[in-house]
Design a protein around this motif. Structure first.
Motif, mmCIF file in Angstrom:
data_model
loop_
_atom_site.group_PDB
_atom_site.id
_atom_site.type_symbol
_atom_site.label_atom_id
_atom_site.label_comp_id
_atom_site.label_asym_id
_atom_site.label_seq_id
_atom_site.Cartn_x
_atom_site.Cartn_y
_atom_site.Cartn_z
ATOM 1 N N MET A 33 -70.639 -34.709 40.060
ATOM 2 C CA MET A 33 -71.277 -33.509 40.601
ATOM 3 C C MET A 33 -71.677 -33.733 42.060
ATOM 4 O O MET A 33 -71.689 -32.783 42.848
ATOM 5 N N VAL A 34 -71.984 -34.968 42.437
ATOM 6 C CA VAL A 34 -72.294 -35.272 43.841
ATOM 7 C C VAL A 34 -71.045 -35.070 44.701
ATOM 8 O O VAL A 34 -71.111 -34.490 45.797
ATOM 9 N N ALA A 37 -70.488 -31.392 45.102
ATOM 10 C CA ALA A 37 -71.394 -30.815 46.097
ATOM 11 C C ALA A 37 -70.908 -31.115 47.513
ATOM 12 O O ALA A 37 -70.926 -30.237 48.388
ATOM 13 N N SER A 38 -70.465 -32.341 47.731
ATOM 14 C CA SER A 38 -69.969 -32.724 49.055
ATOM 15 C C SER A 38 -68.739 -31.905 49.425
ATOM 16 O O SER A 38 -68.619 -31.425 50.565
ATOM 17 N N LYS A 39 -67.828 -31.740 48.477
ATOM 18 C CA LYS A 39 -66.614 -30.962 48.748
ATOM 19 C C LYS A 39 -66.954 -29.517 49.066
ATOM 20 O O LYS A 39 -66.318 -28.884 49.922
ATOM 21 N N ALA A 40 -67.963 -28.984 48.387
ATOM 22 C CA ALA A 40 -68.348 -27.581 48.596
ATOM 23 C C ALA A 40 -69.260 -27.410 49.805
ATOM 24 O O ALA A 40 -69.534 -26.270 50.209
ATOM 25 N N GLY A 41 -69.739 -28.516 50.382
ATOM 26 C CA GLY A 41 -70.623 -28.433 51.541
ATOM 27 C C GLY A 41 -72.014 -27.954 51.215
ATOM 28 O O GLY A 41 -72.631 -27.226 51.998
ATOM 29 N N ALA A 45 -78.129 -31.109 44.641
ATOM 30 C CA ALA A 45 -78.778 -30.400 43.535
ATOM 31 C C ALA A 45 -78.137 -29.046 43.243
ATOM 32 O O ALA A 45 -78.313 -28.493 42.148
ATOM 33 N N THR A 46 -77.402 -28.500 44.200
ATOM 34 C CA THR A 46 -76.900 -27.130 44.055
ATOM 35 C C THR A 46 -75.991 -26.919 42.840
ATOM 36 O O THR A 46 -76.149 -25.922 42.117
ATOM 37 N N PRO A 47 -75.010 -27.798 42.567
ATOM 38 C CA PRO A 47 -74.177 -27.571 41.376
ATOM 39 C C PRO A 47 -74.996 -27.495 40.091
ATOM 40 O O PRO A 47 -74.708 -26.673 39.208
#
Length: 209
Positions: A33-34, A37-41, A45-47
């Motif tokens: 999930m980290v 999150a990085s891929k999505a920018g 915690a957002t995912p």
């Protein structure tokens, strides 16, 4: 401040698109999930805040893939129901062959021992999609009704699934995958097609053999 429904869905869409991209790039669903999150920018915690779990991320990826295939099938020219069913089978190989690394990654995850929820969802989605095609072919009289439509749909799905699994495990080239998929489903249905369609389907099988 709470997110509006539109903004929340847009951010969820961004995360699911990032999951698609990671699977395409790595040929695997093993991302964290980290990493997502990085891929999505977005923040780590957002995912979790938006989707809750990786299982929900994969559930949305699977739903996307069925919607993509359904849209592709809907864009095809109208055909008699049995032809539409057989063409849908052939279209599976076209659809998967366009992004083999993505689908290898997705199906390797779904077929894994710990992927029960994802596998169950894929089966449920498949029963709906292929059930509609099977019932239409039966209603037209092009397929015999000796089997319950749900039972025949299950057989069709297992035939497609076993061929997809062989493609994955044995690393078949796309040409073989497409050929085997078309032939195995036609062989399955050959004993159920109407007399008017039997010879045509038999000739298709002979041409593929």
């Amino acid at each position: 401040m709470a997110l509006s429904n539109e903004l929340r869905e847009a951010r969820c869409r961004n995360l699911v698109d990032a999951a698609h991209a990671l699977i395409r790039e790595t040929g695997s669903t093993g991302f964290s999930m980290v990493q997502l999150a990085s891929k999505a920018g977005v923040s780590p915690a957002t995912p979790y805040n938006l989707l809750g779990s990786k299982g929900e991320v994969l559930r949305r990826v699977i739903r996307d893939e069925f919607e993509s295939f359904e849209a592709r099938l809907a864009a095809e020219p109208e055909r008699p129901p049995l032809d539409r069913l057989l063409h849908a089978v052939d279209l599976v190989a076209v659809h998967y062959g366009a992004e083999p690394d993505f689908y290898r990654g997705l199906f390797n995850a779904v077929l894994g021992a710990q992927a029960t929820p994802s596998r169950a969802m894929m089966q449920e989605e498949g029963l709906v999609l292929w059930g509609q095609l099977v019932r239409a072919a039966m209603a037209s009289g092009e397929l015999e009704t000796m089997l319950d439509p749900a039972a025949l749909t299950g057989l069709v799905l297992r035939t497609i699934g076993s061929t997809v699994e062989a493609w994955l495990v044995e690393d078949w080239p796309h040409v073989r995958f497409a050929k085997e998929l078309s032939m195995t489903v036609r062989l399955l249905l050959l004993g159920l097609v109407s007399k008017e369609r039997f010879n045509a389907i038999r000739h298709e099988v002979e041409a593929l053999a």
